[in-house]
Design a protein around this motif. Sequence first.
Motif, PDB file in Angstrom:
ATOM      1  N   ASP B 315     -15.732   4.794  63.148  1.00  0.00           N
ATOM      2  CA  ASP B 315     -15.099   6.011  63.835  1.00  0.00           C
ATOM      3  C   ASP B 315     -15.697   6.388  64.423  1.00  0.00           C
ATOM      4  O   ASP B 315     -16.602   6.787  64.405  1.00  0.00           O
ATOM      5  N   PRO B 316     -14.177   7.310  65.328  1.00  0.00           N
ATOM      6  CA  PRO B 316     -15.035   8.198  66.061  1.00  0.00           C
ATOM      7  C   PRO B 316     -15.657   9.445  65.365  1.00  0.00           C
ATOM      8  O   PRO B 316     -14.886   9.841  63.638  1.00  0.00           O
ATOM      9  N   LYS B 317     -16.886   9.970  65.868  1.00  0.00           N
ATOM     10  CA  LYS B 317     -17.059  11.125  64.964  1.00  0.00           C
ATOM     11  C   LYS B 317     -16.058  12.513  64.743  1.00  0.00           C
ATOM     12  O   LYS B 317     -16.470  12.622  63.605  1.00  0.00           O
ATOM     13  N   SER B 318     -15.435  12.566  65.785  1.00  0.00           N
ATOM     14  CA  SER B 318     -14.561  14.204  65.066  1.00  0.00           C
ATOM     15  C   SER B 318     -13.358  13.578  64.031  1.00  0.00           C
ATOM     16  O   SER B 318     -12.555  14.431  64.196  1.00  0.00           O
ATOM     17  N   CYS B 319     -13.537  12.057  64.464  1.00  0.00           N
ATOM     18  CA  CYS B 319     -12.447  11.824  63.574  1.00  0.00           C
ATOM     19  C   CYS B 319     -12.942  11.943  62.260  1.00  0.00           C
ATOM     20  O   CYS B 319     -13.338  11.487  61.322  1.00  0.00           O
ATOM     21  N   GLN B 320     -11.638  12.408  61.334  1.00  0.00           N
ATOM     22  CA  GLN B 320     -11.359  13.042  60.147  1.00  0.00           C
ATOM     23  C   GLN B 320     -10.201  12.098  58.596  1.00  0.00           C
ATOM     24  O   GLN B 320      -9.796  13.411  58.125  1.00  0.00           O
ATOM     25  N   CYS B 321      -9.756  11.477  60.100  1.00  0.00           N
ATOM     26  CA  CYS B 321      -8.814  10.915  58.750  1.00  0.00           C
ATOM     27  C   CYS B 321      -9.116  10.462  57.042  1.00  0.00           C
ATOM     28  O   CYS B 321      -8.340  10.243  56.570  1.00  0.00           O
ATOM     29  N   GLY B 322     -10.639  10.075  57.573  1.00  0.00           N
ATOM     30  CA  GLY B 322     -11.098   9.637  55.658  1.00  0.00           C
ATOM     31  C   GLY B 322     -10.052  10.614  54.893  1.00  0.00           C
ATOM     32  O   GLY B 322      -9.146  10.650  53.909  1.00  0.00           O
ATOM     33  N   GLU B 323     -11.196  11.892  55.280  1.00  0.00           N
ATOM     34  CA  GLU B 323     -10.436  13.303  54.707  1.00  0.00           C
ATOM     35  C   GLU B 323      -8.561  13.801  54.842  1.00  0.00           C
ATOM     36  O   GLU B 323      -8.393  14.034  53.792  1.00  0.00           O
ATOM     37  N   VAL B 324      -8.301  13.120  55.765  1.00  0.00           N
ATOM     38  CA  VAL B 324      -6.527  12.994  55.565  1.00  0.00           C
ATOM     39  C   VAL B 324      -6.278  12.677  54.245  1.00  0.00           C
ATOM     40  O   VAL B 324      -5.233  13.085  53.566  1.00  0.00           O
ATOM     41  N   CYS B 341      -7.277  15.154  69.783  1.00  0.00           N
ATOM     42  CA  CYS B 341      -6.072  13.813  69.278  1.00  0.00           C
ATOM     43  C   CYS B 341      -4.355  14.021  69.180  1.00  0.00           C
ATOM     44  O   CYS B 341      -3.984  15.205  68.192  1.00  0.00           O
ATOM     45  N   THR B 342      -3.644  13.476  69.878  1.00  0.00           N
ATOM     46  CA  THR B 342      -2.005  14.150  69.921  1.00  0.00           C
ATOM     47  C   THR B 342      -1.376  11.950  69.776  1.00  0.00           C
ATOM     48  O   THR B 342      -2.039  11.598  70.058  1.00  0.00           O
ATOM     49  N   MET B 351      -2.658   9.277  63.298  1.00  0.00           N
ATOM     50  CA  MET B 351      -2.383  10.113  64.557  1.00  0.00           C
ATOM     51  C   MET B 351      -0.774   9.118  65.325  1.00  0.00           C
ATOM     52  O   MET B 351      -0.051   9.417  66.335  1.00  0.00           O
ATOM     53  N   VAL B 352      -1.102   7.128  65.315  1.00  0.00           N
ATOM     54  CA  VAL B 352      -0.826   6.372  65.829  1.00  0.00           C
ATOM     55  C   VAL B 352       0.718   5.637  65.313  1.00  0.00           C
ATOM     56  O   VAL B 352       1.624   6.376  65.913  1.00  0.00           O
ATOM     57  N   SER B 353       0.588   5.897  63.388  1.00  0.00           N
ATOM     58  CA  SER B 353       2.442   5.138  62.838  1.00  0.00           C
ATOM     59  C   SER B 353       3.268   6.536  62.924  1.00  0.00           C
ATOM     60  O   SER B 353       2.402   7.341  63.049  1.00  0.00           O
TER      61      SER B 353
END
Lengths: 363, 379
Positions: B315-324, B341-342, B351-353
Amino acid sequence: MTAVQPEGRQELVLERVETFRRRRPRLTDKVVTLAHGAGGKSSAALIDKVFLEAFRNDALEQLGDGALLELPSGERLAFATDSYVVRPRRFPGGSIGHLAVHGTVNDLAMCGAQATWLSAAFVIEEGFPIDELTAIVADMAEAAATAGVQIVTGDTKVVDTGAADGCYITTAGIGIVPEGRRFGADLVQPGDVVLVSGTLGDHGVAVLLARGDLDLEADVQSDTAPLHELMEVLLAAAPGTRWLRDPTRGGVGTVCNELAADAEVAVVLQESALPIRRPVLGACDLLGIDPLYVANEGKLLAVVPAEQAEAALKAMVVHPLGTDSAIIGRIAAEPERIVLLETSFGGTRIVDMLVGDPLPRIC
Amino acid sequence: MKYVDEYRDPAAARLAVRRITELAEGGRNGVPYAFMEVCGGHTHTIYRHGIEQLLPETVELVHGPGCPVCVIPMGRVDDAISLAEQPGVIFTSFGDMMRVPGSTSSLLEAKARGADVRMVYSPLDALKIAMANPDRRVVFFAVGFETTAPSTAVTLLRAREAGVTNFSVFSNHVTIVPPLKAILDSPDLRLDGFLGPGHVSTVIGNRPYDFVPQRYGLPLVTAGFEPLDILQSVVMLLQQYADGRCEVENQYSRIVTDEGNPIAMRILQQVFTLRPHFEWRGLGFIAQSALALNEDFAAYDAERLFALPGVRVADPKSCQCGEVLKGVIKPWECKVFGTACTPETPIGTCMVSSEGACAAYYTFGRLHKTAAGLAAASA
Ligand code: SF4
């Protein structure tokens, strides 16, 4: 929202998002995708970067349904064009032929003009049945006759098999705007009322179902119809009408977003007031699509001064194309550039611009 | 349709909200109750009906991992794109999978580059396409929890029955219980209970959730998808706290039974086998959390029929999806939220779906205070 998080940061992030959102969308893609044609943010970005950039002039920059042009005599012309690529070409309630005429007639009507002349250009794939072409053209003739408009010039191109999908039609139209008529987002004021001339989403759902990809049957007809008469009825009853649009691609949700942005106001819609047919709502619920973003081809959306709203509604409901007309919302000063929906459930939510085509959700 | 209206009744909503406010008074030891809705469908209902701002400050909803599109890792999307770009392939996918970014592009972009990618509404549609195009190889991109897996299974059974040989499935089906466990095991967890996944439970029933109260001491209420279902489920969770109970309860009993749907379960077993482990976007590898086609259906398994890159993409480094996804941070707390990220340029899958927590927050949740204020003023 969270008691454990410092409030300030969330506000900051929200503000940042808001500034970002106010910027006209930027084109970052390398190739054209279907999203660029869907009428949402991607379309706006493509138009800005590619077309406006190259063609820039005052008439175009209005980005209205049609261009308003002044003749040396002082008379004003409305001029509009549109291409039609619908699949399937025939669906309950109409065909590509009806759309090709109604679409352009309606674009002109939304400028306050009666369409007088249309052009029609056809791109036809080699192997296309003459019978079907004849039927489409007959539909166009019928639609033109009802709309009181003549098709006075045209063009035909045939391309190799596979280079087009059957038949595409482009029409352009001209009409005169009677003196004194002016609409625009700049006239819209807080307190004004938002009116729609009938049920939402009929066309989009009819076409979706007619494609037959879904094992779903429902009795939904496209609403394709010419709006010039209804427009006159509305203007006679509400001469102060501030703004007019036909919510085609992208639906009422998209058009309201454009209004909110252009007029720098809030558009507040009431879910319980939105006229939507049962089968349309059912199909949308099933597919996870919001009917606010589904296309209409025979509805007009108007902003009128509050004191003329009742008169407008009374006049519209007696016209055969306006029987389901309804007041669906109002204009507020705040929050600027936002479309809000007061849900029937008692909540409020934001109705944003769509990014691309509304894609059905899977669960 | 009357059925639906009952569950959208504003008067009933006001009653439920009043009850919630009473029960949640003071929060849990002064901190707001945090309940996770597991299912993306719930997230959607919550935003669509503006439920968050109906709730008092003492109750907070956290969006869970139940958006099947959001949990597919980038490497799998790359595999899907490479399948779509093989000569002679018609690649079929659900609509909302099409925009999910892989490491370099999405299916939508692959389509724009010339790949034959078609949107379908069910796996049976994909099978129909295969039968109508016998000279092409048709691959179906199967995603989803136990909710959608049965229809993939039924489609495979039909394909075999009909002797269709040009149809295959790229299975990315996942199961709901393992990620729940993973979330519960996370050290920074801060949750007080769950709204259980209604659709999934119609298949697997309520029993599989027993470990949530038993092992982790948190209540779970299986919830339906109408707005009133959500509010009632919150009431039920709070009521458990008030009564000093902690158990699995069923708010969605008009649809969900304890046992689930044994026929669907049997069909799943006929077609699928558990993978030893599967990577979840944002959550990492989780053991026995996904379904692959079993030996009997090897001839329909795209992973065996085609050579796939199968490269794991971090996953991209800046991505915090896991925490979310774990409810550790709110979407707006992610550093790139709303800037890099938009919805137009998604970095993480959330952010996709439109059901992803970040997209939902971006689209509907912004300015919720202004909206609430305005609603109050006009009420
Ligand atoms: S804002 Fe983007 S990167 Fe951050 S958590 Fe959300 S989806 Fe992931």
